[in-house]
Design a protein around this motif. Structure first.
Motif, mmCIF file in Angstrom:
data_model
loop_
_atom_site.group_PDB
_atom_site.id
_atom_site.type_symbol
_atom_site.label_atom_id
_atom_site.label_comp_id
_atom_site.label_asym_id
_atom_site.label_seq_id
_atom_site.Cartn_x
_atom_site.Cartn_y
_atom_site.Cartn_z
ATOM 1 N N ALA A 19 0.820 -1.207 0.000
ATOM 2 C CA ALA A 19 0.000 0.000 0.000
ATOM 3 C C ALA A 19 0.857 1.261 0.000
ATOM 4 O O ALA A 19 0.410 2.327 -0.345
ATOM 5 C CB ALA A 19 -0.927 0.003 1.209
ATOM 6 N N THR A 20 2.121 1.137 0.440
ATOM 7 C CA THR A 20 3.018 2.275 0.440
ATOM 8 C C THR A 20 3.566 2.449 -0.963
ATOM 9 O O THR A 20 4.380 1.661 -1.415
ATOM 10 C CB THR A 20 4.178 2.045 1.445
ATOM 11 N N ALA A 21 3.092 3.458 -1.656
ATOM 12 C CA ALA A 21 3.518 3.688 -3.032
ATOM 13 C C ALA A 21 4.930 4.239 -3.054
ATOM 14 O O ALA A 21 5.287 5.090 -2.245
ATOM 15 C CB ALA A 21 2.560 4.655 -3.713
ATOM 16 N N ALA A 22 5.710 3.734 -3.976
ATOM 17 C CA ALA A 22 7.048 4.270 -4.193
ATOM 18 C C ALA A 22 6.970 5.285 -5.325
ATOM 19 O O ALA A 22 6.015 5.276 -6.107
ATOM 20 C CB ALA A 22 7.986 3.124 -4.564
ATOM 21 N N PRO A 23 7.954 6.173 -5.416
ATOM 22 C CA PRO A 23 7.941 7.115 -6.534
ATOM 23 C C PRO A 23 7.957 6.365 -7.867
ATOM 24 O O PRO A 23 8.634 5.351 -8.010
ATOM 25 C CB PRO A 23 9.231 7.910 -6.344
ATOM 26 N N VAL A 24 7.182 6.861 -8.812
ATOM 27 C CA VAL A 24 7.115 6.271 -10.150
ATOM 28 C C VAL A 24 7.641 7.306 -11.141
ATOM 29 O O VAL A 24 7.307 8.480 -11.057
ATOM 30 C CB VAL A 24 5.662 5.882 -10.517
ATOM 31 N N THR A 25 8.468 6.857 -12.065
ATOM 32 C CA THR A 25 8.953 7.740 -13.128
ATOM 33 C C THR A 25 8.022 7.599 -14.318
ATOM 34 O O THR A 25 7.800 6.496 -14.815
ATOM 35 C CB THR A 25 10.395 7.380 -13.527
ATOM 36 N N TYR A 26 7.466 8.715 -14.734
ATOM 37 C CA TYR A 26 6.522 8.764 -15.849
ATOM 38 C C TYR A 26 7.154 9.494 -17.028
ATOM 39 O O TYR A 26 7.942 10.424 -16.841
ATOM 40 C CB TYR A 26 5.261 9.526 -15.448
ATOM 41 N N LYS A 27 6.766 9.093 -18.224
ATOM 42 C CA LYS A 27 7.177 9.783 -19.450
ATOM 43 C C LYS A 27 5.994 10.637 -19.908
ATOM 44 O O LYS A 27 4.874 10.142 -20.025
ATOM 45 C CB LYS A 27 7.527 8.739 -20.517
ATOM 46 N N LEU A 28 6.240 11.932 -20.132
ATOM 47 C CA LEU A 28 5.172 12.814 -20.603
ATOM 48 C C LEU A 28 4.705 12.359 -21.985
ATOM 49 O O LEU A 28 5.522 12.006 -22.837
ATOM 50 C CB LEU A 28 5.657 14.259 -20.660
ATOM 51 N N ASP A 29 3.410 12.337 -22.194
ATOM 52 C CA ASP A 29 2.804 11.881 -23.448
ATOM 53 C C ASP A 29 2.592 13.091 -24.361
ATOM 54 O O ASP A 29 1.718 13.921 -24.108
ATOM 55 C CB ASP A 29 1.471 11.205 -23.137
ATOM 56 N N PRO A 30 3.396 13.222 -25.441
ATOM 57 C CA PRO A 30 3.253 14.393 -26.316
ATOM 58 C C PRO A 30 1.894 14.463 -27.010
ATOM 59 O O PRO A 30 1.440 15.547 -27.368
ATOM 60 C CB PRO A 30 4.396 14.241 -27.324
ATOM 61 N N GLY A 31 1.231 13.321 -27.164
ATOM 62 C CA GLY A 31 -0.084 13.299 -27.802
ATOM 63 C C GLY A 31 -1.200 13.794 -26.899
ATOM 64 O O GLY A 31 -2.301 14.083 -27.365
#
Length: 194
Positions: A19-31
């Protein structure tokens, strides 16, 4: 009975750990990212433009959003005012000088909470080769699995106002407003997803 209790306790501990979320790396979606900016033109109209083709990453921790970071690069080739001659003029040396300064960049420096689902994201904005601090007022739209892509996704809207003359882009001020209003809407997808 004791074994059952240990098994239940182990299950609770395991659940608490997930339940403890870790940081997630996201890629910005240009669309699904638009950086819209608008200005006043001689008091008669309020034109707008979009800076598209974003490339960037967002690190976001649902449990502690103040640890978020974002970096984005916007190529001026993605500038679209919906009027080709105006695109050319804004990219010229009169304004953005895209030949010399081909990108706009933003890199966050600090994130603070500003209420439920709200953040203030301070960072360095570079336009026309000039870097200045700006603060974005950010609203978290949604975080969770994307129903079509089946990947963890986060979406935000953000607003800020800058003075273009601060970045050395002061042509025709005050007839063409110095103040530029910016509205950003973006989706970003878990960068680790295949």
């Amino acid at each position: 009975m004791r074994a059952l209790r240990y098994l239940a306790l182990a299950g609770l501990v395991a659940t608490a750990g997930t339940a403890t979320a870790a940081p997630v790396t996201y890629k910005l979606d240009p669309g699904h990212t638009m950086v819209l900016f608008s200005w006043n033109h001689f008091g008669f109209s309020n034109p707008s433009a979009n800076l598209g083709n974003v490339d960037g990453t967002l690190v976001y921790d649902e449990k502690d959003p103040t640890k978020a970071t974002v970096e984005a690069t916007l190529p001026l080739t993605g500038l679209d005012t919906f009027v080709p001659k105006l695109d050319e003029h804004l990219k010229s040396a009169d304004f953005l000088d895209a030949a010399k300064y081909p990108t706009v960049t933003f890199k966050s420096t600090k994130v603070t909470a500003a209420g439920k689902g709200k953040l203030k994201v301070a960072g360095d904005l570079t336009v026309h080769g000039v870097t200045k601090p700006v603060t974005l007022d950010v609203t978290l739209n949604k975080v969770g699995p994307h129903p079509m892509m089946k990947v963890q996704t986060v979406g935000f809207d953000a607003t800020t106002t800058i003075k273009r003359s601060d970045f050395g882009v002061g042509a025709y001020v005050p007839n063409v407003s110095d103040e530029i209003k910016i509205h950003i809407t973006t989706e970003a997808h878990d960068a680790s997803a295949k």
